[in-house]
Write a protein that holds these residues in place. Structure first.
Motif, PDB file in Angstrom:
ATOM      1  N   THR A 124       5.514  -9.950 -29.502  1.00 40.61           N
ATOM      2  CA  THR A 124       6.219  -8.453 -29.200  1.00 40.61           C
ATOM      3  C   THR A 124       7.288  -8.486 -28.293  1.00 40.61           C
ATOM      4  OG1 THR A 124       3.900  -7.637 -29.191  1.00 40.61           O
ATOM      5  CG2 THR A 124       5.562  -6.151 -28.102  1.00 40.61           C
ATOM      6  N   PRO A 125       8.564  -8.278 -28.947  1.00 36.38           N
ATOM      7  CA  PRO A 125       9.660  -8.478 -27.881  1.00 36.38           C
ATOM      8  C   PRO A 125       9.735  -7.005 -27.215  1.00 36.38           C
ATOM      9  CG  PRO A 125      10.211  -7.835 -30.374  1.00 36.38           C
ATOM     10  CD  PRO A 125       8.811  -8.049 -29.939  1.00 36.38           C
ATOM     11  N   THR A 126      10.077  -7.137 -25.782  1.00 34.00           N
ATOM     12  CA  THR A 126       9.705  -6.013 -24.855  1.00 34.00           C
ATOM     13  C   THR A 126      10.828  -5.852 -23.944  1.00 34.00           C
ATOM     14  OG1 THR A 126       7.210  -6.384 -25.065  1.00 34.00           O
ATOM     15  CG2 THR A 126       8.320  -4.917 -23.349  1.00 34.00           C
ATOM     16  N   LEU A 127      11.581  -4.552 -23.834  1.00 38.09           N
ATOM     17  CA  LEU A 127      12.388  -4.408 -22.792  1.00 38.09           C
ATOM     18  C   LEU A 127      11.537  -3.446 -21.695  1.00 38.09           C
ATOM     19  CD1 LEU A 127      15.416  -3.933 -21.663  1.00 38.09           C
ATOM     20  CD2 LEU A 127      15.504  -1.867 -23.066  1.00 38.09           C
ATOM     21  N   PHE A 128      11.638  -4.180 -20.508  1.00 34.28           N
ATOM     22  CA  PHE A 128      11.115  -3.734 -19.460  1.00 34.28           C
ATOM     23  C   PHE A 128      12.245  -3.013 -18.596  1.00 34.28           C
ATOM     24  CE2 PHE A 128       7.693  -6.313 -20.118  1.00 34.28           C
ATOM     25  CZ  PHE A 128       6.742  -6.032 -19.377  1.00 34.28           C
ATOM     26  N   THR A 129      12.349  -1.552 -18.409  1.00 34.46           N
ATOM     27  CA  THR A 129      13.534  -1.062 -17.861  1.00 34.46           C
ATOM     28  C   THR A 129      13.530  -1.070 -16.342  1.00 34.46           C
ATOM     29  OG1 THR A 129      14.993   0.930 -17.632  1.00 34.46           O
ATOM     30  CG2 THR A 129      12.519   1.189 -17.518  1.00 34.46           C
ATOM     31  N   VAL A 130      14.792  -1.189 -16.106  1.00 37.01           N
ATOM     32  CA  VAL A 130      14.895  -1.230 -14.140  1.00 37.01           C
ATOM     33  C   VAL A 130      15.562  -0.060 -13.730  1.00 37.01           C
ATOM     34  CG1 VAL A 130      14.691  -3.672 -14.143  1.00 37.01           C
ATOM     35  CG2 VAL A 130      17.054  -2.561 -14.474  1.00 37.01           C
ATOM     36  N   ASP A 131      15.782   0.931 -14.944  1.00 36.91           N
ATOM     37  CA  ASP A 131      16.449   2.250 -14.718  1.00 36.91           C
ATOM     38  C   ASP A 131      15.585   3.454 -15.011  1.00 36.91           C
ATOM     39  OD1 ASP A 131      18.301   4.066 -14.117  1.00 36.91           O
ATOM     40  OD2 ASP A 131      19.508   3.791 -15.848  1.00 36.91           O
ATOM     41  N   PRO A 132      14.468   3.669 -14.328  1.00 40.87           N
ATOM     42  CA  PRO A 132      13.484   4.475 -14.970  1.00 40.87           C
ATOM     43  C   PRO A 132      14.091   5.995 -14.906  1.00 40.87           C
ATOM     44  CG  PRO A 132      12.833   3.826 -12.631  1.00 40.87           C
ATOM     45  CD  PRO A 132      13.963   3.024 -13.220  1.00 40.87           C
ATOM     46  N   GLU A 133      14.945   6.256 -14.011  1.00 39.33           N
ATOM     47  CA  GLU A 133      15.478   7.546 -13.789  1.00 39.33           C
ATOM     48  C   GLU A 133      16.289   8.029 -15.090  1.00 39.33           C
ATOM     49  OE1 GLU A 133      18.023   8.309 -10.370  1.00 39.33           O
ATOM     50  OE2 GLU A 133      16.459   6.857  -8.992  1.00 39.33           O
ATOM     51  N   ARG A 134      17.095   7.134 -15.785  1.00 35.92           N
ATOM     52  CA  ARG A 134      17.638   7.614 -17.232  1.00 35.92           C
ATOM     53  C   ARG A 134      16.949   7.140 -18.539  1.00 35.92           C
ATOM     54  NH1 ARG A 134      23.767   5.344 -16.147  1.00 35.92           N
ATOM     55  NH2 ARG A 134      22.611   3.374 -15.468  1.00 35.92           N
ATOM     56  N   ASP A 135      16.091   5.987 -18.211  1.00 38.42           N
ATOM     57  CA  ASP A 135      15.559   5.281 -19.378  1.00 38.42           C
ATOM     58  C   ASP A 135      14.026   6.021 -19.474  1.00 38.42           C
ATOM     59  OD1 ASP A 135      17.408   3.927 -20.065  1.00 38.42           O
ATOM     60  OD2 ASP A 135      16.680   2.002 -19.172  1.00 38.42           O
ATOM     61  N   THR A 136      13.951   7.408 -20.043  1.00 44.64           N
ATOM     62  CA  THR A 136      12.895   7.908 -20.431  1.00 44.64           C
ATOM     63  C   THR A 136      12.261   7.434 -21.763  1.00 44.64           C
ATOM     64  OG1 THR A 136      13.922   9.655 -22.146  1.00 44.64           O
ATOM     65  CG2 THR A 136      13.802  10.259 -19.646  1.00 44.64           C
ATOM     66  N   PRO A 137      10.963   7.714 -22.066  1.00 45.74           N
ATOM     67  CA  PRO A 137      10.308   7.292 -23.222  1.00 45.74           C
ATOM     68  C   PRO A 137      11.238   7.423 -24.450  1.00 45.74           C
ATOM     69  CG  PRO A 137       8.599   7.979 -21.864  1.00 45.74           C
ATOM     70  CD  PRO A 137       9.820   8.347 -21.203  1.00 45.74           C
ATOM     71  N   GLU A 138      11.905   8.707 -24.501  1.00 43.25           N
ATOM     72  CA  GLU A 138      12.399   9.248 -25.753  1.00 43.25           C
ATOM     73  C   GLU A 138      13.769   8.456 -25.897  1.00 43.25           C
ATOM     74  OE1 GLU A 138       9.836  12.183 -24.330  1.00 43.25           O
ATOM     75  OE2 GLU A 138      11.426  11.177 -23.121  1.00 43.25           O
ATOM     76  N   HIS A 139      14.355   8.101 -24.672  1.00 41.40           N
ATOM     77  CA  HIS A 139      15.686   7.465 -24.623  1.00 41.40           C
ATOM     78  C   HIS A 139      15.159   5.820 -25.075  1.00 41.40           C
ATOM     79  CE1 HIS A 139      19.903   7.074 -23.877  1.00 41.40           C
ATOM     80  NE2 HIS A 139      19.819   5.954 -23.186  1.00 41.40           N
ATOM     81  N   LEU A 140      14.293   5.471 -24.432  1.00 42.76           N
ATOM     82  CA  LEU A 140      14.065   3.822 -24.784  1.00 42.76           C
ATOM     83  C   LEU A 140      13.639   4.008 -26.366  1.00 42.76           C
ATOM     84  CD1 LEU A 140      11.625   2.814 -21.950  1.00 42.76           C
ATOM     85  CD2 LEU A 140      13.943   1.639 -22.692  1.00 42.76           C
ATOM     86  N   LYS A 141      13.077   4.759 -26.823  1.00 37.07           N
ATOM     87  CA  LYS A 141      12.531   4.777 -28.568  1.00 37.07           C
ATOM     88  C   LYS A 141      13.798   4.636 -29.202  1.00 37.07           C
ATOM     89  CE  LYS A 141       9.314   6.920 -31.713  1.00 37.07           C
ATOM     90  NZ  LYS A 141       8.374   7.786 -31.840  1.00 37.07           N
TER      91      LYS A 141
END
Length: 224
Positions: A124-141
Motif C-alpha cells: 500500500t503506497p501511502t502519502l502522510f500529509t504534513v499540511d492538514p490545513e490544506r490537505d482535506t480528504p477530498e483534496h488528497l483523493k
C-alpha cells in the motif's frame, strides 16, 4: 620501545582488517558494511549494538513508527491496524509541494511497477500529509489517484498529524515569505516501509532509485 609500538600498531591494523572481513561475511540483508562492522565491535566489547535501518544510523534507544489514527482520502477514520495485511510504503509530504514530493512519490510508483503483480497486491503506497490545513480528504483523493490506484492519502487534525510525525521522527515546518502567494512546508523526505503495528521495517534515504525501493520491498515481503 619503537619496535613495541610498531608491533602494537600492526596488531591493531590486522585486528581491524579481520573485523572488516567478518563484517563483510556476516552482514545482514540491507545492512551497510559500516553498520555490520560496528555491530561486530559491539558484540566483542559487550556494548549495545548501534541501531541502524538500511544504513541510516539512529541514536541508541530510538524507535521509529507505531500506532496512528488518521483520516483517509475517503473521509474514513483509519489506524495502523487497517493496513496490517499489507506492507505500507509511506512518504510524509503534502499535495502543494512543488518538487520533491511528486518526485519521491513518482519513484515509489515506478517501484510498484517493477514488482510482480502478486507482490504489488501486498503493498500500500501511502502519502502522510504534513499540511492538514490544506490537505482535506477530498483534496488528497484527487491528488493520490493521479499517481497510483492503490495509493492512500492520510490526513487528520493538526494534533493527529503532529503526533504521527513525532512517532516517525518527521520534521516539518511552515515557510512563508512576502514574495510567495502560497506557503510551503519544509519537511524530511525519507521513505518508510511499515509492517504490522506501524513499525518501521526499512528506512530508505531521499532520492532512492525505484530499483532500490523495489528491492527493499521484495526483501520485506519475503520475510512476511
Amino acid at each position: 620501545m619503537q619496535r613495541i609500538v610498531r608491533l602494537l600498531v600492526l596488531i591493531l591494523i590486522l585486528g581491524l582488517g579481520g573485523l572488516w572481513s567478518a563484517a563483510w561475511f556476516t552482514r545482514q540483508p540491507n545492512e551497510a558494511l559500516g553498520d555490520a562492522f560496528l555491530r561486530n565491535i559491539a558484540q566483542l566489547t559487550g556494548s549495545p549494538a548501534p541501531t541502524a535501518i538500511n544504513g541510516t544510523q539512529l541514536p541508541e534507544g530510538m524507535t521509529l513508527g507505531g500506532p496512528f489514527r488518521l483520516v483517509n482520502q475517503n473521509g474514513r477514520s483509519v489506524t495502523e491496524a487497517d493496513f496490517s495485511d499489507t506492507l505500507m510504503v509511506a512518504y510524509f509530504g503534502y499535495t502543494f509541494c512543488p518538487d520533491i514530493c511528486p518526485t519521491e512519490l513518482g519513484s515509489i510508483v515506478a517501484a510498484m511497477d517493477l514488482l510482480a503483480p502478486e507482490q504489488a497486491a501486498r503493498v500500500t503506497p501511502t502519502l502522510f500529509t504534513v499540511d492538514p490545513e490544506r490537505d482535506t480528504p477530498e483534496h488528497l483523493k484527487a491528488y493520490v489517484t493521479n499517481f497510483h490506484p492503490r495509493m492512500v492519502g492520510l490526513t487528520g487534525s493538526v494534533q493527529q498529524v503532529a503526533e504521527t510525525a513525532r512517532r516517525f521522527r518527521v520534521f516539518y515546518n511552515r515557510v512563508e515569505r512576502p514574495e510567495m502567494s502560497e506557503y510551503l512546508m519544509d519537511h524530511t523526505s525519507y521513505i518508510y516501509l511499515l509492517g504490522k503495528g506501524g513499525a518501521v521495517r526499512t528506512l530508505l534515504r531521499p532520492q532512492s532509485s525505484p530499483e532500490a525501493i523495489a528491492e527493499a520491498i521484495r526483501q520485506q515481503l519475503s520475510q512476511s
